[in-house]
Motif scaffolding. Structure first.
Motif, PDB file in Angstrom:
ATOM      1  N   LYS A  57     -50.627  -7.281  20.143  1.00  0.00           N
ATOM      2  CA  LYS A  57     -50.108  -8.525  20.723  1.00  0.00           C
ATOM      3  C   LYS A  57     -49.653  -9.439  19.605  1.00  0.00           C
ATOM      4  CE  LYS A  57     -51.494 -12.070  24.100  1.00  0.00           C
ATOM      5  NZ  LYS A  57     -51.189 -13.323  23.406  1.00  0.00           N
ATOM      6  N   HIS A  58     -48.484 -10.048  19.839  1.00  0.00           N
ATOM      7  CA  HIS A  58     -47.997 -11.038  18.879  1.00  0.00           C
ATOM      8  C   HIS A  58     -47.301 -12.122  19.672  1.00  0.00           C
ATOM      9  CE1 HIS A  58     -46.657 -12.680  15.091  1.00  0.00           C
ATOM     10  NE2 HIS A  58     -45.432 -12.738  15.555  1.00  0.00           N
ATOM     11  N   GLY A  59     -47.973 -13.263  19.789  1.00  0.00           N
ATOM     12  CA  GLY A  59     -47.405 -14.347  20.582  1.00  0.00           C
ATOM     13  C   GLY A  59     -47.262 -13.924  22.032  1.00  0.00           C
ATOM     14  N   ARG A  60     -46.038 -14.031  22.556  1.00  0.00           N
ATOM     15  CA  ARG A  60     -45.801 -13.661  23.957  1.00  0.00           C
ATOM     16  C   ARG A  60     -45.465 -12.186  24.140  1.00  0.00           C
ATOM     17  NH1 ARG A  60     -41.409 -15.383  25.525  1.00  0.00           N
ATOM     18  NH2 ARG A  60     -40.546 -16.132  23.556  1.00  0.00           N
ATOM     19  N   LEU A  61     -45.456 -11.453  23.065  1.00  0.00           N
ATOM     20  CA  LEU A  61     -45.106 -10.036  23.121  1.00  0.00           C
ATOM     21  C   LEU A  61     -46.360  -9.172  23.058  1.00  0.00           C
ATOM     22  CD1 LEU A  61     -42.144  -9.990  20.569  1.00  0.00           C
ATOM     23  CD2 LEU A  61     -42.009 -10.161  23.039  1.00  0.00           C
ATOM     24  N   ILE A  62     -46.362  -8.142  23.925  1.00  0.00           N
ATOM     25  CA  ILE A  62     -47.465  -7.182  23.943  1.00  0.00           C
ATOM     26  C   ILE A  62     -46.860  -5.788  23.969  1.00  0.00           C
ATOM     27  CG2 ILE A  62     -49.492  -6.361  25.208  1.00  0.00           C
ATOM     28  CD1 ILE A  62     -49.459  -9.142  26.649  1.00  0.00           C
ATOM     29  N   ALA A  63     -47.355  -4.912  23.118  1.00  0.00           N
ATOM     30  CA  ALA A  63     -46.895  -3.525  23.123  1.00  0.00           C
ATOM     31  C   ALA A  63     -48.091  -2.617  23.349  1.00  0.00           C
ATOM     32  CB  ALA A  63     -46.211  -3.181  21.809  1.00  0.00           C
ATOM     33  N   THR A  64     -47.889  -1.625  24.215  1.00  0.00           N
ATOM     34  CA  THR A  64     -48.945  -0.661  24.503  1.00  0.00           C
ATOM     35  C   THR A  64     -48.395   0.740  24.317  1.00  0.00           C
ATOM     36  OG1 THR A  64     -48.391  -0.513  26.858  1.00  0.00           O
ATOM     37  CG2 THR A  64     -49.963  -2.213  26.217  1.00  0.00           C
ATOM     38  N   ILE A  65     -49.288   1.675  24.045  1.00  0.00           N
ATOM     39  CA  ILE A  65     -48.880   3.067  23.922  1.00  0.00           C
ATOM     40  C   ILE A  65     -49.952   3.958  24.519  1.00  0.00           C
ATOM     41  CG2 ILE A  65     -49.829   3.336  21.595  1.00  0.00           C
ATOM     42  CD1 ILE A  65     -47.376   5.186  21.023  1.00  0.00           C
ATOM     43  N   ASN A  66     -49.497   4.988  25.253  1.00  0.00           N
ATOM     44  CA  ASN A  66     -50.387   5.999  25.800  1.00  0.00           C
ATOM     45  C   ASN A  66     -49.948   7.330  25.197  1.00  0.00           C
ATOM     46  OD1 ASN A  66     -51.497   8.108  27.445  1.00  0.00           O
ATOM     47  ND2 ASN A  66     -51.946   6.570  29.011  1.00  0.00           N
ATOM     48  N   ILE A  67     -50.697   7.792  24.217  1.00  0.00           N
ATOM     49  CA  ILE A  67     -50.313   8.991  23.475  1.00  0.00           C
ATOM     50  C   ILE A  67     -50.297  10.229  24.387  1.00  0.00           C
ATOM     51  CG2 ILE A  67     -50.961  10.549  21.592  1.00  0.00           C
ATOM     52  CD1 ILE A  67     -49.823   7.952  20.604  1.00  0.00           C
ATOM     53  N   GLN A  68     -51.284  10.319  25.279  1.00  0.00           N
ATOM     54  CA  GLN A  68     -51.362  11.492  26.162  1.00  0.00           C
ATOM     55  C   GLN A  68     -50.148  11.580  27.074  1.00  0.00           C
ATOM     56  OE1 GLN A  68     -54.073   9.458  25.598  1.00  0.00           O
ATOM     57  NE2 GLN A  68     -54.981  10.969  24.221  1.00  0.00           N
ATOM     58  N   GLU A  69     -49.713  10.418  27.567  1.00  0.00           N
ATOM     59  CA  GLU A  69     -48.564  10.398  28.485  1.00  0.00           C
ATOM     60  C   GLU A  69     -47.243  10.255  27.755  1.00  0.00           C
ATOM     61  OE1 GLU A  69     -49.084   7.573  31.604  1.00  0.00           O
ATOM     62  OE2 GLU A  69     -50.975   8.475  32.298  1.00  0.00           O
ATOM     63  N   LYS A  70     -47.273  10.125  26.450  1.00  0.00           N
ATOM     64  CA  LYS A  70     -46.054   9.960  25.642  1.00  0.00           C
ATOM     65  C   LYS A  70     -45.208   8.808  26.185  1.00  0.00           C
ATOM     66  CE  LYS A  70     -45.513  14.618  23.754  1.00  0.00           C
ATOM     67  NZ  LYS A  70     -46.810  15.191  24.064  1.00  0.00           N
TER      68      LYS A  70
END
Lengths: 117, 109
Positions: B55-68
């Motif tokens: 998370k950075h300010g209003r931005l959020i990034a997520t990753i699911n390695i299993q689901e690519k």
């Protein structure tokens, strides 16, 4: 301002012209890159330089000729281009080659918008 | 078919809306990047992910390695968020960086 400066920002050239794009970074980075970005297409890596030595040429036509006189400057010499070479040409630099590994981040210039007529 | 697919290709939102941009990839990766490209052309790095969430300010990034799969979320969107958002993945060997085609986001006031 990312610390990577490209000139010119815009360039229109005829197919018989010779021109050069310039990229300059004073971030102390060792690796520099040229990318091509055509409309509606992903970024394409063209060339990679590491410590002034070319380490990758991604099957780029010889009408594009890169030059890296030192770690801070990178040129792309253009001659006898085709209209399909019209694109945004982006320069980037990173501390280590193959940015994206081991927390190595790349810094991009603003790009040169090239139009071949 | 690209190894990296982004959706949607174009997204228009009203100021204040919650935005999600998706990235799916088909190869094993060592890292995934989200980049932002403003109309002037310059690209800035937003996130580098190998697992979980950042998370950075209003931005959020997520990753699911299993689901690519990775998502970039923007909360309380603002017109200045209007840009192209690009997903890029670094191969497991580290030898290749593959870019998606980008998502054009327009946030209207």
């Amino acid at each position: 301002e990312t610390g990577v400066t490209q000139t010119p920002r815009h360039l229109v050239m005829g197919m018989t012209n010779k021109k050069s794009l310039k990229c300059e970074q004073h971030l102390g980075h060792n690796a520099m890159y040229w990318y091509k970005q055509s409309a509606k297409k992903p970024l394409e890596l063209m060339f990679v330089y590491n410590f002034k030595e070319q380490t990758e040429n991604n099957s780029v036509p010889s009408r594009f000729s890169p030059e890296c006189p030192n770690s801070s400057h990178l040129f792309l010499h253009l001659h006898t281009l085709q209209p399909e070479d019209s694109a945004l040409y982006l320069c980037a630099s990173s501390q280590e080659v193959r940015w994206g590994r081991q927390n190595t981040e790349a810094f991009f210039g603003q790009g040169t918008r090239l139009t071949v007529v | 078919k690209n190894e990296v697919e982004q959706s949607p290709q174009n997204l228009t939102a009203q100021e204040g809306e919650f935005i999600t941009i998706n990235c799916s990839y088909s190869v094993g990766i060592s890292a995934l990047h989200w980049l932002q490209q403003h109309p002037g052309g310059g690209i800035v790095s937003l996130f580098m992910l190998s697992s979980g969430k950042k998370k950075h300010g209003r931005l959020i990034a997520t990753i699911n390695i299993q689901e690519k799969h990775s998502s970039l979320h923007i909360t309380a969107s603002h017109p200045r968020d209007s840009a192209v958002y690009i997903c890029a993945v670094r191969s497991l060997s580290g030898s290749r960086l593959t870019f998606g085609e980008g998502t054009q986001l327009t946030v209207n006031p």
